[in-house]
Motif scaffolding. Structure first.
Motif, PDB file in Angstrom:
ATOM      1  N   GLU A 228      -7.586  -0.524 -66.454  1.00  0.00           N
ATOM      2  CA  GLU A 228      -7.075   0.058 -67.696  1.00  0.00           C
ATOM      3  C   GLU A 228      -7.626   1.470 -67.852  1.00  0.00           C
ATOM      4  O   GLU A 228      -8.703   1.784 -67.363  1.00  0.00           O
ATOM      5  N   PRO A 229      -6.864   2.387 -68.501  1.00  0.00           N
ATOM      6  CA  PRO A 229      -5.610   2.152 -69.211  1.00  0.00           C
ATOM      7  C   PRO A 229      -4.356   2.260 -68.338  1.00  0.00           C
ATOM      8  O   PRO A 229      -3.247   2.158 -68.838  1.00  0.00           O
ATOM      9  N   ARG A 231      -3.105   0.200 -66.193  1.00  0.00           N
ATOM     10  CA  ARG A 231      -2.292  -1.016 -66.136  1.00  0.00           C
ATOM     11  C   ARG A 231      -1.285  -1.073 -67.284  1.00  0.00           C
ATOM     12  O   ARG A 231      -0.101  -1.333 -67.075  1.00  0.00           O
ATOM     13  N   THR A 232      -1.757  -0.791 -68.472  1.00  0.00           N
ATOM     14  CA  THR A 232      -0.866  -0.821 -69.630  1.00  0.00           C
ATOM     15  C   THR A 232       0.194   0.272 -69.546  1.00  0.00           C
ATOM     16  O   THR A 232       1.374   0.053 -69.846  1.00  0.00           O
TER      17      THR A 232
END
Length: 469
Positions: A228-229, A231-232
């Protein structure tokens, strides 16, 4: 057509007759021997050659083998050029070879390919990647490079990161991805452009593959394992690309995706075929499952069943596309055939009535598409399995990528259909790191951990996956 296919499926056993082991044998016996030879490794190793003759020897422009020297003009015109996308695809092949066999020599070849891509193909000044070299000169100009070529420049590095979690490789992947979305996203169109600059006939092109190939070449494989971030962010971008494909390129009445929007929407136009449609639906369904978007999953499953029903011929093989008159083209194109098998295998994981189609389609592939004398697979076959041995097996758009992915997906899905674990190999700095069976999810069994000679800081991790979906 769909009703005929379902009746055919329901009348037979609901498990695939082709065992997963047969796909592993196919990879080791039919595919790997063509690529695990010095002629394929490049000079220096990792600078993999774009063109090779059907017997596996290197292409010699001064004395060309006839399959390339007499090839169709679109192939022959590029003979002697070197393409990043093909070096990247071959890097993927060696990554898939390690993933399936655990052989460190295959991972070393993948690492060689990644090293070439990172040091020679990536454009450090702009964040882009070279498309080709002609007489040693890279081209074209930075923003004239297509989004499809840039996506496939990511492919080999993505497979290597998936296997090894090398942070330096990830940094280069992210940089190129940011360049693509930063320079090619058109806010007015609400999609990625084909080219950002250049002749109008190029910059005006609206291409399905400009969106689709970002997904299948690198984004879907990596998003579940990104920190993350990222992945989001990437998950959001995947959903956005899926919506672009559904909203702008899908033809509901046809159960197909239009390959382009800048041309008239009609059968027989560029990339309007069963292959691009199957690949788009496969990717959209996987995105829906990753993002928890049930609407995308339902769309992909429903439309996937429809396109497979259209593509399946009475003899139990796949056709390639709908002709302009609406009839099915019965001749075979290797990558289209592979994509249809991959979609059928994936749908069979949740609806085993689809497993039976793989009996006959796989039998044709293993019998008629394979070059049983000199390895790898033919690019084309006639409706009855006629092979065109005077046509090139390896050129600027064909190497080991599609055949390797086909074997990998066939192995994973058929092992699941047999209710047996699918064994895959990783090379990880942390043997407890999250691992997934390629584009699928599954329960990772006990991990077997062993040294990995030649890869300091990494260990070989062998995992058997069950419950694959």
């Amino acid at each position: 057509m769909l009703r005929r296919f379902l009746l055919h499926s329901l009348s037979a056993a609901l498990v695939a007759a082709v065992p997963g082991q047969r796909w592993l044998d196919h990879f080791n016996q039919d595919l790997l021997p063509f690529w695990n030879v010095p002629a394929a490794w490049g000079t220096p190793r990792g600078d993999f050659p774009t063109f090779r003759c059907n017997d596996g020897n290197l292409f010699n422009a001064a004395s060309p083998c006839p399959e390339i020297g007499d090839a169709p003009g679109w192939i022959k015109a590029s003979a002697g050029m070197e393409f990043t996308r093909m070096k990247s695809r071959q890097t993927y092949f060696y990554g898939a070879a390690y993933h399936l066999t655990g052989d460190p020599a295959m991972l070393a070849l993948a690492r060689d390919g990644v090293r070439f891509l990172r040091t020679k193909a990536l454009d450090r000044a702009t964040g882009s990647a070279v498309t080709y070299w002609e007489k040693g000169v890279p081209g074209p100009a930075t923003l004239e490079r297509t989004t499809q070529d840039l996506a496939y420049a990511e492919l080999g590095m993505a497979m290597y990161y998936y296997l090894t979690r090398d942070p330096e490789v990830l940094a280069d992947i992210v940089r190129l991805k940011d360049h693509i979305f930063g320079q090619y996203w058109d806010k007015d169109w609400g999609m990625l452009r084909w080219a950002a600059k250049g002749p109008r006939e190029e910059t005006d092109r609206q291409e399905l593959v400009a969106q689709l190939d970002q997904v299948n070449a690198y984004m879907l494989l990596l998003t579940p394992i990104l920190p993350e971030p990222l992945r989001t962010q990437w998950k959001g971008d995947l959903v956005k690309l899926a919506r672009v494909m559904v909203d702008k390129y899908h033809a509901p009445g046809r159960h197909l995706f239009w390959g382009t929007l800048h041309e008239p929407k009609a059968l027989g136009t560029r990339h309007t075929d069963f292959g691009h449609t199957a690949k788009a639906l496969w990717m959209i369904g996987r995105i829906g499952r990753l993002a928890g978007d049930e609407a995308l999953v339902r769309f992909a499953d429903t439309e996937g069943a429809a396109v497979l029903g259209m593509a399946l011929l009475p003899d139990g093989t796949w056709g390639s596309k709908l002709r302009r008159d609406g009839t099915v083209e019965a001749s075979k194109e290797w990558w289209i055939y592979a994509e249809l098998d991959q979609l059928a295998g994936t749908l069979a994981l949740t609806d085993r009535t689809w497993a039976k189609s793989l009996d006959s389609t796989a039998a044709f592939w293993l019998t008629s598409m394979v070059d049983h004398k000199r390895h790898e697979v033919w690019g084309w076959a006639g409706p009855k399995g006629e092979t065109y041995e005077d046509s090139p097996k390896i050129h600027q758009w064909k190497n080991g990528y599609h055949s390797a992915e086909h074997a990998l997906v066939g192995y994973v899905t058929c092992r699941a259909l047999e209710d047996k674990p699918a064994t895959l190999y990783f090379a990880l700095p942390d043997p407890k790191a999250q691992v997934d069976p390629y584009f699928f999810t599954g329960k990772a069994g006990e991990r077997r951990i062993s040294p990995l000679p030649g890869f300091p800081g990494l260990c070989k991790v062998e995992v058997g996956f069950t419950g694959i979906r």
